[in-house]
Design an enzyme around this catalytic site. Structure first.
Site, PDB file in Angstrom:
ATOM      1  N   ILE A 140       0.804  -1.124  -0.030  1.00  0.00           N
ATOM      2  CA  ILE A 140       0.013   0.138   0.011  1.00  0.00           C
ATOM      3  C   ILE A 140       0.822   1.177  -0.038  1.00  0.00           C
ATOM      4  CG2 ILE A 140      -1.974  -0.894   1.085  1.00  0.00           C
ATOM      5  CD1 ILE A 140      -1.120   0.043   3.617  1.00  0.00           C
ATOM      6  N   ASP A 141       0.470   2.302  -0.408  1.00  0.00           N
ATOM      7  CA  ASP A 141       1.210   3.546  -0.605  1.00  0.00           C
ATOM      8  C   ASP A 141       1.697   3.934   0.565  1.00  0.00           C
ATOM      9  OD1 ASP A 141       0.610   3.310  -3.352  1.00  0.00           O
ATOM     10  OD2 ASP A 141      -1.168   4.676  -3.162  1.00  0.00           O
ATOM     11  N   LYS A 142       2.920   4.840   0.564  1.00  0.00           N
ATOM     12  CA  LYS A 142       3.404   5.379   1.840  1.00  0.00           C
ATOM     13  C   LYS A 142       2.519   6.291   2.619  1.00  0.00           C
ATOM     14  CE  LYS A 142       6.519   9.294   3.062  1.00  0.00           C
ATOM     15  NZ  LYS A 142       7.396  10.177   2.482  1.00  0.00           N
TER      16      LYS A 142
END
Length: 308
Positions: A140-142
């Protein structure tokens, strides 16, 4: 040991007039323009068989060849970073990742990642993901918070990866989007690929994109925003963020896909991976896990409710 890799690209009309360094940097996510320029200086890049400079402007029909050097073998160190562990056994660990934490080391982020934390916490992790991504089955994105699973052995990794590929993993996200959605529920079926104008962004690309399907349902409406839950049928990079922008409702706080992200008190997009469900790779039992919304999203929601 990794060896050199030879790649070839034909220049079409869209690449006509583009600098060769920019052209190549757009071809792979891991190819930075700085890296490409160093390859050009080392005569690793040729256009129609001849070496060129970084500022060479390409012409339609030319063939670009690049000899990619073998990557340096990095070393990822364990770091005693606190983890919010939601589930753990001998095969799988599921954590509630905080917003702002990168999942695995990459250029510019060699430490402080979830992988560094997992290496310190777990005795073993699957080796399928390689040195930089041990145990990592999905990402999942930062600046997205929420549930993420990692595999502790190769057999578990293969099982979880197969479930993801077969769309058998239940992934539900909660998001705040700008404006009022016209429908209470719907499905966005639009292929996603790298934005040809900006390699750091993704976009709906009907010709060159990969299939991407997002199901959404309105949870609560506010004056300036809508709270929605999204279920992923596929798992493309930035999928929910790109799809919501595509239908005219980018995520609140999204610094990449929204123009008014500075108006809200949140660092990054208001997106949380709330539910994760999968079949246990060893027992076959169906596991369903849930993580409450982080405080920054709850605070935004309370603020929106005050101004209904």
């Amino acid at each position: 040991m990794s060896s050199e890799e030879n790649r070839r690209f034909e220049v079409d009309e869209s690449g006509h007039g583009e600098r060769v360094d920019k052209f190549l940097a757009s071809k792979e996510e891991d190819w930075s323009r700085m890296a490409v320029q160093s390859w050009i200086r080392e005569a690793r890049v040729r256009v129609d068989g001849r070496p060129v400079k970084s500022n060479y402007r390409l012409k339609a029909g030319e063939r670009v060849e690049v000899t990619v050097p073998p990557p340096e073998e990095p070393k990822v160190e364990p770091e005693p970073i606190p983890l919010d562990v939601v589930y753990e056994d001998d095969n799988v660990i599921v954590v509630n990742k905080p917003r702002g934490m990168v999942v695995h080391p990459a250029p510019g982020t060699p430490s402080g990642t979830l992988v560094n934390a997992l290496l310190a916490h777990c005795k073993d992790l699957s080796g399928i993901g390689g040195v930089l991504r041990p145990g990592i089955v999905h990402r999942i994105d930062k600046d997205t918070s929420g549930l993420l699973m990692a595999a502790k052995n190769d057999r578990a990794h293969q099982s979880l990866a197969a479930q993801l590929k077969a769309h058998e993993v239940d992934r539900m996200y909660v998001a705040l989007v700008n404006g009022s959605l016209p429908h209470d529920k719907g499905t966005i079926d639009a292929p996603i690929g790298r934005d040809p104008r900006d390699r750091k962004r993704m976009a709906v690309e009907p010709r060159n994109g990969k299939p991407a399907v997002t199901h959404f349902e309105v949870v609560e409406r506010f004056r300036r925003a809508t709270l929605v839950q999204c279920r992923l049928e596929t798992g493309r990079t930035h999928q929910i963020r790109v799809h919501m922008k595509y239908i005219g409702h980018p995520l609140v706080g999204d610094p990449v896909y929204s123009t008014n992200y500075r108006k809200f008190q949140i660092e990054g997009q208001a997106l949380h991976a709330r539910v994760l469900g999968f079949q246990h790779p060893a027992t076959g039992e169906r596991i369903r896990l849930e993580a409450e919304l982080p405080e920054d999203m709850q605070r935004l929601i309370r603020g929106f409710r005050k101004h209904l």
